[in-house]
Design an enzyme around this catalytic site. Structure first.
Site, PDB file in Angstrom:
ATOM      1  N   ASP A  56       0.855  -1.197   0.000  1.00  0.00           N
ATOM      2  CA  ASP A  56       0.000   0.000   0.000  1.00  0.00           C
ATOM      3  C   ASP A  56       0.886   1.240   0.000  1.00  0.00           C
ATOM      4  OD1 ASP A  56      -2.173   1.694   0.331  1.00  0.00           O
ATOM      5  OD2 ASP A  56      -3.133   0.396   1.813  1.00  0.00           O
ATOM      6  N   HIS A  69      -9.384  -1.344  -8.504  1.00  0.00           N
ATOM      7  CA  HIS A  69      -9.217  -0.170  -7.637  1.00  0.00           C
ATOM      8  C   HIS A  69      -8.191   0.812  -8.202  1.00  0.00           C
ATOM      9  CE1 HIS A  69      -9.161   2.146  -3.954  1.00  0.00           C
ATOM     10  NE2 HIS A  69      -7.884   1.902  -3.754  1.00  0.00           N
TER      11      HIS A  69
END
Ligand code: HEM
Length: 238
Positions: free
Chosen positions: A52, A146
């Site tokens: 991330d 995403h």
């Protein structure tokens, strides 16, 4: 107030000191505790197991930093040199997510779990090729992935700096983990960064099925203070 340190003991001590000093002036409405990896590379794994932070803007360049992060000419004078932080508590439906085949989990994001590389190839920091298609015309990075829906290129250039934390608050009554992301996104104007990006994923993003947005807030964060001055003085004691 966001308090962070390499050592959680230091965080608790700082929190207690700040609360003591603020007594009579400011109180605590709510408090959330998060964590990330030990100091090291800029990207970390979140509780879904994904790397991330990869697609964050590179803020080593001062021009980019001020364009993306710092308040612009339309902002009130007291916010000069400050920024806005969008904070969301996003619970992850981990038991559901962890039961999915690897390929499905990778398609939902558009990146490989093992090394964070885009599904169009390369390594973690190779730019994703959102136009790449298989011979049958199907996009390599899915239409609802995403990274496609959140990318600045898909949102008229909307860019934010994500500095999120993981949280794990034990088990819920149904036995599932009370865990997820304390999502923190910094930008100079949420109306042209977080809001348009969130509006799209909220409707169509493949990840949306596996998370629950539990709470949300936006904070105006005054800039830093020179020695002898204090943060927020231009607002609180002009
Ligand atoms: C728990 C919820 C979420 C999870 C698990 C998640 C996970 C990820 C992952 C794994 C990536 C790819 C690696 C990276 O670039 O960091 C990513 C990218 C990104 N996410 Fe999220 N995300 C979540 C929520 C959000 C929300 C609410 C927003 C904003 C509305 C957002 C905005 C972005 C952006 C802008 C990127 C970079 C896209 C690019 O240009 O490549 N994410 N996210």
């Amino acid at each position: 107030v966001q308090i962070a340190a390499d050592d959680p003991l230091v965080v608790v001590q700082a929190l207690r000191t700040v609360r003591r000093l603020a007594r009579g002036t400011a109180g605590t409405r709510w408090l959330m505790a998060g964590f990330t990896r030990a100091p090291g590379p800029a990207t970390h794994r979140n509780l879904m197991g994904q790397l991330d932070g990869t697609g964050n803007p590179d803020l080593a360049d001062p021009a980019q930093r001020s364009r993306i992060l710092l308040s612009g000419p339309d902002a009130p004078a007291w916010l000069a040199g400050g920024s806005y932080a969008v904070v969301r508590r996003i619970r992850m439906l981990l038991e559901h997510w962890e039961g999915l085949p690897l390929e499905h989990r990778e398609q939902a994001v558009g990146r490989r779990v093992a090394d964070g590389a885009p599904l169009t190839g390369g390594t973690e920091f190779t730019p994703a090729d959102l136009d790449a298609a298989r011979p049958d015309g199907v996009p390599v990075i899915a239409a609802n992935a995403h990274v496609r829906l959140a990318a600045p290129a898909s949102n008229g250039g909307a860019t934010m700096l994500r500095r999120s934390w993981s949280y794990f608050d034990g088990l819920r009554q149904d036995g599932t983990p009370d865990a997820g992301t304390l999502f923190v996104a910094w930008q100079n104007d949420p109306r042209s960064a977080f809001v348009p990006v969130q509006r799209r994923p909220a409707r169509t993003d493949a990840l949306a099925r596996y998370v629950v947005h539990e709470s949300s807030a936006v904070f105006a964060v005054p800039g830093g203070a020179e020695p002898g001055d204090w943060v927020g003085r231009a607002l609180l004691a002009p």
